[in-house]
Every structure is written in C-alpha cells, then in structure tokens.
Write an enzyme that holds these catalytic residues in place. Structure first.
Site, short mmCIF file in Angstrom:
data_model
loop_
_atom_site.label_atom_id
_atom_site.label_comp_id
_atom_site.label_asym_id
_atom_site.label_seq_id
_atom_site.Cartn_x
_atom_site.Cartn_y
_atom_site.Cartn_z
N ALA A 177 0.43 -0.75 0.12
CA ALA A 177 0.01 0.13 0.01
C ALA A 177 1.17 0.99 -0.19
CB ALA A 177 -0.67 0.16 1.10
N ASP A 202 9.79 -6.54 -3.37
CA ASP A 202 9.06 -6.81 -2.79
C ASP A 202 8.90 -8.30 -3.03
OD1 ASP A 202 6.62 -7.43 -1.95
OD2 ASP A 202 6.35 -5.63 -1.23
N ARG A 213 -6.31 -1.25 -1.63
CA ARG A 213 -5.45 -0.31 -1.38
C ARG A 213 -4.19 0.30 -2.12
NH1 ARG A 213 -5.63 -4.01 2.05
NH2 ARG A 213 -3.64 -5.25 2.09
N LYS A 226 4.58 -8.37 -6.92
CA LYS A 226 3.86 -6.37 -6.79
C LYS A 226 5.43 -5.71 -7.82
CE LYS A 226 1.15 -7.70 -2.65
NZ LYS A 226 1.12 -6.92 -0.86
N ASP A 274 5.27 -3.80 6.06
CA ASP A 274 4.69 -4.27 7.25
C ASP A 274 4.59 -5.01 8.13
OD1 ASP A 274 5.07 -6.37 6.11
OD2 ASP A 274 3.07 -7.39 5.13
N ASN A 275 6.02 -5.03 8.59
CA ASN A 275 6.92 -5.73 10.34
C ASN A 275 7.76 -4.93 10.73
OD1 ASN A 275 9.12 -7.45 9.49
ND2 ASN A 275 7.59 -7.50 7.95
N CYS A 330 -1.83 -20.19 29.18
CA CYS A 330 -2.92 -21.27 29.84
C CYS A 330 -4.43 -21.28 29.29
CB CYS A 330 -3.10 -21.14 31.00
SG CYS A 330 -2.03 -22.13 31.95
#
EC number: 6.2.1.45
Length: 753
Positions: A177, A202, A213, A226, A274-275, A330
């Site tokens: 994006a 990419d 987007r 991309k 994106d990370n 848990c």
C-alpha cells in the site's frame, strides 16, 4: 456516541474562521494562511491570473490585498510579511506531496459526510511545509517555465533541485500500500528520472485483497509479482523514471545482493514495510552505511512518518513501542473463549509441527555440532529439543502419504478428543472451586470432545491439509485428492484412550513450571537415553527435511487451510463461533488494516522530507516527524529527536560514529592498537554472537587465537567462513579507560584487506 455538530456558513466563517491546528510550533500560521487564500481569490478576480513565481512586484500587490482582507476579519491579525511573500511567490506551484496529503484528508472527509462515521474537521484545515522552500530566492532563470512535466514543481523549487531529484538513487523496500503510493509520488516528482534510479524490492505476489488500497494493481495483475507490476505502472505515469524491480526479502540471507557496493551508491532508503523486524533490520543497515531513512506506517486511519538523517537524528530503533499484550498460555492451552485464542493456538501448532520441530531435525542432519550446542542450552531446553528430534526422526517419521494420513488422524484424535477428555477428567463439568463457585464459569467455557466423522467437511479439511503439509516437510509427494485421503483415513487404527489420574493441568500461567519459572531440574538420565535412541546421520541416509515458513497469501500451499480447520475444530470443542477463511486470515496473518486515504497522507508527508534531504538541509529543526489520525481528526508534527550523545574522555559520539580499522592485524595487535591509539583497554570483544576475547578467558584458550589475524579468529570461533561479499567486519567492544573505569565506546568497522 452520536454527536450533532453545528457549522457556520461560508460567509460567516470567512470573517471568523475556526481552524484545526496541525502544528503547535506554527500556532499562528493557519489563520495567516486563511487570510492569504481569501486574498488570493480577490487577486485572481482583479488580475485574472495568479501572482508570478518569485516576482517582487506581484508579491507587493498581493500583500496589499491581504491587508485589506485582514482588516475585514472579526479579529484582525498582525500579518506575517515573510509568510505572505512566500505564499505569493509559490502559489502557482502544484506539488505532488502536498496534493497527496490534502487529497487523502479530503477523501476521508467525503467518506465521513457519506457515512456519518468519525469526526469531521471543524471547519478549516490549513497545511503548509514552508520549511521545504529554499532559504533565499534563486536567480530568475531557475524558475523559468520550460513547458515540461515538472514546470509546476520548478516554479517553487527551481531547476537545480529538479536535477538533484532526477539524479537520486533510492531503495524502496516494499511495494504494498505505502510502496505503491511512494512509487507514484516518486514518478510525479521525477525521482530517478535524470541519471538516477529507484530500486524497489518485494517478494510478494499480488492478492485479490490488495486491490482495495494498492492502487497500482488491477484484477488482471493478481498472482503477478508486486514489484515488477508496480514498476510497469509508474513507468506508464512517467516514462523517464529509471525504476528497477527486485523480488527479494531484505535480511541477512540477501546481504550478498544488498552488499557494500549496493548501499554505497544509494542516496537513501524509503521503507514501505508491514512488520517491525524488517524495519529494524533496514534501520540498522542505514545506520551502518550512514544513509537517510524515510520510515512510515499506517493502521487504519492512523499513520506516522519518521525521517532518519545521518549524524543528526536518532534512528528508528532508538525507541520502540511497548510490547503487544500476549494471550496467557493457559488460556491458549486449556481455556480459550474467543476465536482469536483458537487461531493463535492453531498458529502455534503450525509453527511447532511444521517449522520448529522440522528445523531442529534439519539442523541435526546438517550440523555435526548440533547436539553439542543443544546440551549447552539452559534448564529443560535440551530435553525438549531432543524429545522433538526423536519425535521427528523416529516416532512420527513418515515414509509414505499413507503414514502422513495416519499421523494426521491420530493427531486429530489427540488434539480434539483425548486432551479434552483428560481435561474434563481433571475438571468435571460440575466441579466447583474452593469458594463454592462453578469451575467452568466466566471466561472458562466447558469443552466437549469431538468424535471424528470422515463425512464432516471440517474434519476432512484438517486431515487433508495436515497430511499434505507433513508430506511436504519430509519430501514425500503430496496427494491432492480428497476422496483418496478420505478412503485412507477410514483404514487408520486409532488407539483407545482412557483418561489417567495424576496428570497435572495448570489452571494459570504461574503453575506451568516449578515456582512459575521456565527452568526446571535437568534430567541427565533422560538426556542420555534420548541420545542413544536418536539414529545416526548415516542410518538416516539421504533424508531431507524442509521446515515450512508460514505464508498466508498463497492459497495453494494449504497453510491457511490447516490454520482455519485447526482453529474451527478447537472452536467447536469450546462452543466458540467459528470464523471463515477471510476473517481467520486477517487475525492469524496479523494483517494490519490499511485504507487508501491514510496511505496517501503518509506517502505525501514522506516525500516532503525527501525534498528536504535532496536539498542537503542539515538543520534538525527543518525536518518533521508526523503522527496523524484522520478519524479524530488529529495531526501532530514535531522535529525529530537528535541522536543522543555519549562520551569517553573528551570524545563525544553518537550511534552514527564508529572506529575505523583498515587492514588485517592480529588479535594482540588489535588490543594494542586501542591501548596505544585511543587509551582504551579492551575487556571484551565480540562479533555478532561470538565472544572473541574476554579478560577472564584462560591463557590456554587465548594462546590459540591471540596471534591469529582477526578474520581468522572470527572463522575459528564462529566455525563459519567469511562470505566473499563481506568487505568489513563489525566488532563490539567493552573497554576500560586509563583510570580503570568502564566506558561506552562506538563499535568497530574492521575493513578487510
């Protein structure tokens, strides 16, 4: 809560404006701009044209109209003569980054008007970036119109800057994006279109979900790379842009491609990632190579930008967000109550079965020192790793697709029936706590064991995906025939399960380990037994094991098929509403929602910083980091934080500084060099995770390396060769000064001969 807003009419608001402040360092500027825009309408009506670029006569005439307009305000201002003059001299310009910012804001306001969702702007928003403008007027020929595509830009900044933009060499990391918006903006600005280049990488393929987007892509581009598709699109926008697509992931594995030669020719890097991990990696590379970094990110209507300038600002990694709240273990293991819990459980199962266990087995097969390194791990980790090895190489090692189906069926039984029956044996449905309250109440949902039914599509989905993924790990040909898998699973013998007494199940995370700790007593007997039971590499022959890296966007790899089936079966155990593939993909893939409006705003702001960098601005007060939230609406701009300064002796340094050591020297010579040249006594020296020298090392250990060249010491300690593309090594130092006090010092860049 619904809110009713009252807006003044246009006539009323012109003389008594209500403005949204976007930058409190420019508190008075929005109302000054209100006067300027109002006066511009009058100037255009009177003269039939806008003031000429950098024309003093027109600027004086415009100022006169501004004074008249100002006098008509309900509360007249003290006009800022310099700002009014800048407005007049640049108002014929038409700049892409400003358009991208204003366009994104306006589009969001239109959607607010249509939907009634989010808070509209009351009533005026004025945005400027006058800090981008040249400090002094340039010669008239700089702004001359040449009837080319950049005229509306050169009438603001001049032709010299346009040449600089065209010659820039930039690396855009990501073509999603933000990447699409950046590339579009670069094409409009002419970045890399006059002797420069824009390299974009990419590794992803275009998915249908991207099209809402990532606007450079069209439906017929789905499943195309991309980067290449985005490059083709921007070349159609500006045929002169020299844009080069790559399909590489940035990381240690691609440093052969993105090496010293690659980075040294760059003028800067623009992240469109994106990370956080990839952002931190690129940030470190930019600090090492001393390159500017343009950082940006979005989360729905929220967005931020950060400019990192060598030797001036802090880096992206200098500060970090607080960690995300994690789901208690848990809750995941025994007491889920939401689909997010079952999806995280399914993700963990995927990582454990098809990645982590497979990675351990692959390392055992390829690394003769794997067991030795495993035994040095703390606490109970050696036992856990060896157990997983035995499981992967002996107990659950398949040799055919039939074995994979049998494993999947038995694993299904263990996860969705046996474990639930054991849990209900320990905590029956009618159990009460010591206070008399039902145990299964509140967030604790009482589960029910499932009974396998080959005719249930969800049950067969799980077997089909799990068996084929298991086959892929072990290099066994997959079987993509559901009917054949169904016939195989009917013949699998499933052992009968009887719940056992004495099985301990933790009710909260504190009970998971003794004293709530992650370390327990080391079972040396079990370690020895497991080592004996492991087959040798020779016995395993040519076995190849391939760990699977979770990839949410490939609809053919069965990764999401496994996650969706595993999660929805778990949800059925606990009577939690199931999630379809799309919702599961959003949650399990940790997809950050992105919308085109915020992306446009953020990319526009990034490109304003690019213009400043291209001009060679080095005043930190001229740069802007931004935080925006279009829904509130909120805009916050601030100067970047300066790189923190540290000191040893009288030498100040920041994260951008380092010691440069050129040419090979022995470890002893290296230690002596710092003692003689910098009056620093090295107490510890490391390279990556390898400790090369420490003052507490025994003489016997040091004698084998003290007279070796530094590159040889690195090879010897790390047990790895130095790759041919590596021209320099990075060493971290712990040092004492001449008074024997510990001091912080920069790292060392050791250039190989």
């Amino acid at each position: 809560m619904p809110k009713t807003l009252q807006f003044a009419s246009y006539t009323e608001s012109i003389i008594d404006p209500k403005v949204l402040i976007t930058n409190f360092a420019k508190f008075e500027q929005p109302k000054q701009l209100h006067v300027a825009f109002s006066a511009l309408d009058t100037y255009l009506k009177n003269k039939g044209k806008l003031p000429r670029p950098y024309n003093n006569d027109d600027a004086e005439a415009f100022k006169s109209i501004c004074e008249t307009t100002n006098s008509e305000l309900k509360e007249p201002l003290e006009l800022d003569g310099k700002l009014i003059e800048q407005f007049s001299k640049t108002c014929r310009g038409n700049l892409n980054p400003i358009n991208a910012f204003i366009g994104g804001v306006v589009a969001q306001e239109v959607m607010k008007a249509c939907s009634g969702k989010f808070h509209p702007i009351e009533q005026y928003l004025y945005f400027d970036a006058v800090e981008c403008l040249p400090e002094n007027d340039l010669p008239a020929e700089e702004y001359a119109v040449k009837n080319n595509r950049y005229d509306s830009q050169t009438v603001v900044f001049g032709h010299s800057l346009q040449k600089k933009l065209g010659a820039l060499k930039y690396f855009v990391v990501g073509a999603g994006a933000i990447g699409c918006e950046l590339l579009k903006n670069f094409a409009m600005l002419g970045v890399g279109a006059d002797g420069g280049e824009v390299i974009v990488t990419d590794m992803d393929l275009i998915e249908k979900s991207n099209l809402n987007r990532q606007f450079l892509f069209r439906p017929h581009d789905v499943q195309k790379p991309k980067s290449a598709t985005a490059c083709d699109a921007v070349k159609r926008m500006n045929p002169f842009i020299n844009v080069i697509p790559h399909e590489n992931r940035v990381g240690p594995e691609t440093e052969k491609v993105y090496d010293d030669n690659f980075f040294e020719k760059l003028d800067g890097v623009a992240n469109a990632l994106d990370n956080v991990d990839a952002r931190i990696y690129m940030d470190r590379r930019c600090v090492y190579y001393r390159k500017p970094l343009l950082e940006s990110g979005t989360l729905g209507t929220k967005g931020n930008t950060q400019v990192v300038v060598p030797f001036i600002t802090e880096s992206y990694s200098s500060s970090q967000d607080p960690p995300e709240k994690s789901i208690p273990i848990c809750t995941l293991k025994n007491f889920p109550n939401a689909i997010e819990h079952t999806l995280q459980w399914a993700r963990d199962a995927f990582e454990g079965i098809f990645k982590q266990s497979a990675e351990n087995a692959a390392q055992y097969l390829n690394d003769p020192n794997f067991i030795e390194r495993t035994l040095r791990l703390p606490g109970v980790q050696p036992v856990e790793v060896l157990e997983s090895l035995k499981m992967a190489l002996v107990d659950e090692r398949p040799t055919s697709i039939e074995d994979c189906v049998a494993w999947a069926r038995n694993y299904w039984q263990e996860q969705y029936s046996n474990q639930i029956r054991q849990l209900l044996f320990n905590f029956p449905a009618d159990q009460v706590t010591s206070s008399g309250q039902p145990f299964w109440s509140g967030p604790k949902r009482c589960p029910v064991p499932l009974t396998f039914d080959v005719n249930d599509p969800l049950h067969l989905d799980y077997i089909y995906a799990a068996a084929n993924l298991k086959a892929e790990v072990y290099g066994i040909p997959q079987l993509r025939n559901r009917e054949a898998i169904a016939n195989m699973v009917k013949n699998v013998k499933v052992p009968e399960f009887i719940p056992r007494s004495g099985v301990r199940i933790a009710v909260n995370d504190a009970q998971l380990m003794p004293n709530g700790s992650s370390s327990g007593p080391i079972d040396h007997d079990r370690i020895g037994q497991l080592q004996e039971e492991l087959p040798t590499r020779e016995k395993l022959g040519g076995l190849r094991i391939t760990p699977l890296e979770f990839e949410k966007d490939d609809d053919n790899n069965l990764h999401m098929d496994f996650i969706v089936a595993a999660s929805n079966l778990r949800a059925a155990n606990y009577n939690i509403p199931s999630a379809d593939r799309h919702k599961s993909k959003l949650i399990a893939g940790k997809i950050i929602p992105a919308i085109a409006t915020t992306t446009s705003v953020v990319a526009g702001l990034v490109c304003l910083e690019l213009i400043k960098l291209a001009q060679g601005i080095n005043d930190i007060n001229m740069f802007r980091n931004s935080f925006v939230n279009l829904s509130l609406p909120m805009f916050c701009f601030s100067e970047p934080i300066a790189a923190p300064k540290l000191k040893y002796y009288e030498n100040e340094w920041t994260l951008w500084d380092r010691f440069e050591v050129r040419g090979e020297m022995t470890l002893q010579e290296f230690i002596d060099y710092f003692k003689n040249e910098h009056e620093l006594e090295i107490t510890m020296l490391s390279q990556g995770v390898c400790m090369l020298y420490a003052f507490f090392m025994s003489p016997d250990k040091l004698k084998d390396r003290i007279n070796l060249p530094m590159s040889e010491v690195v090879r010897k300690v790390s047990k790895r060769k130095i790759e041919p593309h590596v021209r320099a090594l990075v060493f971290e130092l712990c040092c004492n000064n001449k008074d024997g006090n510990d001091v912080e010092v920069p790292y060392v860049r050791y250039t190989l001969p």
